[in-house]
Design a protein around this motif. Structure first.
Motif, PDB file in Angstrom:
ATOM      1  N   ALA A 151      52.751  48.403  42.484  1.00 53.40           N
ATOM      2  CA  ALA A 151      51.721  47.811  43.345  1.00 53.40           C
ATOM      3  C   ALA A 151      51.225  48.807  44.380  1.00 53.40           C
ATOM      4  CB  ALA A 151      52.267  46.559  44.037  1.00 53.40           C
ATOM      5  N   ALA A 152      52.098  49.710  44.814  1.00 54.18           N
ATOM      6  CA  ALA A 152      51.692  50.660  45.847  1.00 54.18           C
ATOM      7  C   ALA A 152      51.500  52.063  45.262  1.00 54.18           C
ATOM      8  CB  ALA A 152      52.742  50.676  46.960  1.00 54.18           C
ATOM      9  N   TYR A 163      47.946  43.374  46.505  1.00 58.29           N
ATOM     10  CA  TYR A 163      49.019  43.719  45.581  1.00 58.29           C
ATOM     11  C   TYR A 163      49.011  42.747  44.406  1.00 58.29           C
ATOM     12  CZ  TYR A 163      51.386  46.770  49.015  1.00 58.29           C
ATOM     13  OH  TYR A 163      51.712  47.756  49.877  1.00 58.29           O
ATOM     14  N   HIS A 181      56.839  46.604  34.904  1.00 62.62           N
ATOM     15  CA  HIS A 181      55.856  45.591  35.331  1.00 62.62           C
ATOM     16  C   HIS A 181      54.937  46.163  36.413  1.00 62.62           C
ATOM     17  CE1 HIS A 181      54.159  41.920  37.052  1.00 62.62           C
ATOM     18  NE2 HIS A 181      54.423  41.372  35.890  1.00 62.62           N
ATOM     19  N   PRO A 182      53.632  45.863  36.354  1.00 60.79           N
ATOM     20  CA  PRO A 182      52.683  46.405  37.342  1.00 60.79           C
ATOM     21  C   PRO A 182      53.107  46.150  38.791  1.00 60.79           C
ATOM     22  CG  PRO A 182      51.500  45.253  35.618  1.00 60.79           C
ATOM     23  CD  PRO A 182      52.955  45.052  35.332  1.00 60.79           C
ATOM     24  N   ASP A 183      53.850  45.075  39.032  1.00 61.35           N
ATOM     25  CA  ASP A 183      54.322  44.813  40.389  1.00 61.35           C
ATOM     26  C   ASP A 183      55.170  45.966  40.923  1.00 61.35           C
ATOM     27  OD1 ASP A 183      53.045  42.457  40.457  1.00 61.35           O
ATOM     28  OD2 ASP A 183      54.833  41.182  40.473  1.00 61.35           O
ATOM     29  N   ARG A 184      55.848  46.666  39.997  1.00 57.80           N
ATOM     30  CA  ARG A 184      56.660  47.813  40.408  1.00 57.80           C
ATOM     31  C   ARG A 184      55.768  48.951  40.909  1.00 57.80           C
ATOM     32  NH1 ARG A 184      60.896  46.498  41.907  1.00 57.80           N
ATOM     33  NH2 ARG A 184      62.152  45.159  40.605  1.00 57.80           N
ATOM     34  N   VAL A 199      49.995  48.396  33.511  1.00 63.21           N
ATOM     35  CA  VAL A 199      49.423  47.183  32.910  1.00 63.21           C
ATOM     36  C   VAL A 199      49.460  47.311  31.386  1.00 63.21           C
ATOM     37  CG1 VAL A 199      47.324  45.809  32.606  1.00 63.21           C
ATOM     38  CG2 VAL A 199      47.948  46.609  34.877  1.00 63.21           C
ATOM     39  N   LEU A 203      56.713  43.926  46.674  1.00 63.85           N
ATOM     40  CA  LEU A 203      55.685  44.728  46.001  1.00 63.85           C
ATOM     41  C   LEU A 203      55.352  46.001  46.775  1.00 63.85           C
ATOM     42  CD1 LEU A 203      53.238  42.006  44.650  1.00 63.85           C
ATOM     43  CD2 LEU A 203      55.192  43.084  43.556  1.00 63.85           C
ATOM     44  N   ARG A 247      47.262  51.362  36.162  1.00 62.86           N
ATOM     45  CA  ARG A 247      46.583  50.999  34.916  1.00 62.86           C
ATOM     46  C   ARG A 247      47.520  51.200  33.731  1.00 62.86           C
ATOM     47  NH1 ARG A 247      41.796  53.290  36.014  1.00 62.86           N
ATOM     48  NH2 ARG A 247      42.357  55.211  34.972  1.00 62.86           N
TER      49      ARG A 247
END
Lengths: 630, 181
Positions: B46-47, A181, B41-44, B57, A383, B54
């Motif tokens: 992550a799954a 992650y 944010h890409p963390d949002r 990001v 995450l 992409r």
């Protein structure tokens, strides 16, 4: 009529599938894995209740023969095949390693590859592969303990890791079959474990991490969810092991014992030193006692003496702390919280001295061995989407400046350090010659003005733009740093809208088409001039090589070799066996060289087959062309 | 997909729901920036799918870039001018008034003399004070010019500001040298 839907306040009405997530602290000496269960983060233990997993792998002819605690316990039996502290190597080139203190700890295979390989009975291993083996064990532990497949993990890395080291860590996780992650800085994870990210006010945090063999101090600034690493300093050759060693030296001095090469004695001295150290955590005195050659040696160690022994070592860490503060342009009084990490911070004198230095109580409530893994687990849980209501957001910054080489070996900064990531910067370039259709770029990382003082990340060739008058082409190069701090580069020729073909030669990364050409003898230690020793080593080497070869050939010789290639190798093998019976070290060496040379093809094919699919290609993939988003 | 709604065409002020101006509400910028990062944010993601990751990001990079531009007063002023269709490229030829050039030379000289001063840190502080006060004045001038849409004058004033920022940077590197010595 619809039935009333009952849900907890704030809970999403759509059923959310709980994803299994874990945090992994991949350490130099020890590794840990933690997860969040019923809202609380905790480390996962093995069957014997041990949470700490020593970062040690022993290789045999058939691959990993022991790992973790078992490998560490057996280390003395088979030091050459037992790899520890591999983190010191990850992402480094052979030259980097040669220049560092780590060079003494590993036997590197000489290769043409940019990624160094460690010699083992299971064949040459990159630091990425060894790390992947450690991660696989942690993954298995987590999945067994959680009863399902992991959705993803957070892996921690030192704050000072550069792009190559981060990329290599991520590659290792990928190779272990883990979905990453996010990579999170170790000190940041420690701060998260203490909930410092949830404070209302801005704060400045010092994370003091005294591990088994390394010391790191990091100064973080936390401003409403944005973690910024202001500075890091440390000593890669200072840790808790030095405390043990200091105790042993003291005891040996007291009794005038000559330890020499006696491994068993060394071991029992170190075990005793650790025991004494633990006793002195809450006692004023401890007995240092060993049995040796039917004699019993015993000394009583007072807390006072212990303090004086440890004092010197802690003073060295405090010197680093002063350096980190100076770099961050801060005073001791600017520090709001001090987080203690690493097992050695359990020693009361360490806590006390650090506390006195920063003039405040230090945070020690969370087990210092586990605090990094716990913080990583908390972040992994968020995450994975298991906390839909959490508004925790961890913004990180680019740890080192990214730039490109310009005329005269100077660096032009593209993305300065401490820029909040992810970030993208476009830079335009043009041609300087008529009809020019290609251009080379050299990307570097570091804070210095000269290219040679920075770290080379890669060379890029942009090809295929339409020939035009000098200065007319407009090549836009896009530098994209993702949330993990990893760089990708893409390019477009703007006038013709032609995507320039990007060719990359990563300076220290693994290449797609990389072929292992040769495995040469790396035993060129100049000081080993004693003929007998040479001979013995060559014999062992010959036996080892033949054994490794036999093991490999019994598995897949027919798959990778033609009949004549196979015969050639067998002939060379026989030559090694015969010369091994002679007393001529040089002859054995030559025979081995011959064998290595004829089995080169075989080794290369095997390596490519096993390593190829998983490990190579990512550098190219990650640099794939993208449209300019803006 | 959540990331589909993002509008890359908005200017940076629109993005953070702020009026186009050199003077901004810093607290509101910060708050809206964090709000947007929480969303994109890409963390949002992550799954989420790799396409969405992409895109996240790219969006988060755009938001960070916008924030970094509006957060720094000089960059913000340059951006205002850019929105008005004027370039602030420092390589464009422009006249500098001689008075300003004189001041510049004096400031530069005082920076050069720092290392040989009896109390270099004190000398550095006083040089810095000079530079900072000039930056403040220039910033106010620029802001007013832009508010009154006097863009040519604003450009002149921004060029002076750029000079002063370079001096401030030099002062910082002198301090680093003093620290290392």
């Amino acid at each position: 009529m619809a039935l009333l839907q009952i849900s907890e306040p704030g809970e999403a009405t759509a059923p959310h599938q709980h994803r299994l997530a874990a945090g992994i602290d991949l350490g130099t000496t020890n590794s840990l894995v933690a997860t969040v269960r019923s809202g609380a983060a905790a480390v996962l233990e093995d069957e014997e209740g041990e949470a700490i997993f020593p970062s040690v792998v022993r290789y045999g002819n058939d691959g990993v023969s022991a790992i973790g605690r078992q490998a560490r316990e057996q280390a003395a039996e088979d030091p050459y095949n037992t790899i520890s502290s591999v983190k010191r190597l990850i992402g480094l080139s052979a030259e980097d390693i040669a220049a560092s203190s780590a060079s003494m700890m590993f036997q590197l295979v000489e290769t043409d590859s940019t990624v160094p390989r460690i010699r083992t009975d299971a064949g040459p291993k990159t630091a990425i592969e060894v790390s992947a083996d450690i991660l696989k064990s942690l993954k298995a532990r987590a999945e067994q303990s959680l009863g399902g497949e992991l959705g993803g993990v957070v892996v921690t890395v030192p704050a000072y890791f550069d792009d190559t080291q981060r990329q290599a860590t991520k590659d290792a996780a990928k190779l272990a079959g883990l979905n990453v992650y996010r990579l999170v800085n170790e000190p940041t994870a420690a701060a998260i474990a203490y909930g410092l990210d949830r404070q209302e006010t801005d704060s400045t945090i010092a994370v003091y991490d005294l591990g088994g063999g390394t010391f790191d101090i990091s100064i973080l600034k936390l401003e409403r969810g944005v973690f910024e690493v202001l500075s890091t300093a440390g000593d890669t050759a200072l840790g808790g092991d030095d405390i043990d060693q200091a105790l042993v030296s003291w005891f040996v001095g007291e009794h005038d014992i000559t330890v020499g090469e006696d491994a068993a004695l060394q071991r029992s001295l170190l075990d005793q030193a650790r025991a004494v150290k633990h006793q002195l955590t809450d006692a004023n005195e401890a007995q240092f006692q060993i049995e040796y050659q039917d004699k019993s040696y015993c000394s009583s160690l007072s807390l006072e003496t212990f303090r004086s022994l440890v004092h010197v070592l802690v003073d060295r860490t405090l010197k680093s702390c002063r350096g980190a503060l100076r770099q961050a342009k801060l005073k001791k009084t600017d520090i709001d919280n001090v987080v203690m990490v690493g097992g050695s911070t359990r020693v009361p004198i360490v806590r006390q001295m650090v506390s006195e230095f920063f003039d405040q109580d230090v945070l020690t409530d969370i087990n210092p061995d586990e605090v990094v893994a716990v913080g990583a687990a908390l972040q992994a849980d968020v995450l994975a989407g298991n906390k839909p209501d959490s508004d925790m957001l961890l913004l990180d910054v680019n740890p080192l400046s990214l730039g490109i080489e310009t005329h005269g070996g100077l660096v032009e900064q593209i993305i300065p350090r401490n820029t909040t990531i992810p970030v993208a910067r476009a830079q335009e370039f043009t041609t300087f010659k008529d009809g020019q259709t290609a251009m080379a770029l050299h990307v570097v990382q570091g804070e210095r003005d000269l290219v040679r003082d920075c770290r080379s990340l890669g060379r890029f060739e942009l090809r295929g733009f339409v020939p035009a008058v000098a200065g007319q082409a407009r090549i836009q190069v896009m530098f994209q740093v993702d949330a993990d701090g990893l760089l990708t580069v893409s390019a477009i020729e703007k006038i013709s809208e032609v995507h320039a073909e990007v060719q990359i030669k990563p300076s220290y990364g693994l290449l797609d088409a990389e072929i292992e050409t040769m495995i040469r003898d790396s035993m060129t230690h100049a000081e080993q001039d004693v003929a007998a020793r040479m001979l013995q080593e060559q014999r062992v080497e010959a036996e080892r090589t033949v054994a490794a070869l036999d093991a490999a050939m019994s598995r897949d010789a027919d798959e990778f070799l033609t009949a004549s290639e196979k015969q050639k190798i067998l002939d060379a093998r026989e030559y090694v066996v015969q010369s091994g019976k002679s007393d001529d070290a040089e002859a054995i060496k030559n025979a081995l060289r011959e064998l290595e040379s004829v089995s080169e093809v075989y080794v290369a094919r095997r390596m490519n087959a096993s390593v190829g699919e998983t490990m190579t290609g990512k550098n190219i993939d990650s640099y794939q062309k993208q449209d300019n988003p803006s | 997909m959540e990331t589909d709604n993002f509008n890359f065409e908005q200017n940076y002020f629109e993005l953070f729901d702020l009026p186009v101006s050199c003077e901004i509400d810093a607290a509101k910028l910060r708050e809206n920036f964090m709000q947007m990062q929480r969303q994109y944010h890409p963390d949002r993601f992550a799954a989420a799918s790799s396409t969405e990751r992409r895109r996240a990001v790219q969006i988060a990079s755009h938001i960070n870039g916008a924030h970094q531009t509006l957060d720094v007063p000089l960059k913000r002023a340059e951006y205002c001018l850019q929105l008005a269709g004027l370039s602030t490229d420092s390589e464009t030829d422009a006249k500098m008034d001689s008075m300003f050039l004189m001041q510049q030379m004096e400031l530069r000289e005082s920076l050069e003399e720092i290392s040989s001063a009896s109390d270099p840190y004190k000398a550095l502080d006083s040089a810095r004070e000079d530079i900072d006060s000039q930056i403040k004045t220039t910033q106010a001038e620029t802001s007013e010019c832009i508010a009154q849409q006097k863009y040519d004058e604003a450009r002149e004033s921004i060029r002076r500001w750029q000079f002063l920022e370079k001096l401030a940077e030099e002062a910082n590197s002198i301090e680093a040298q003093l620290d290392d010595a």
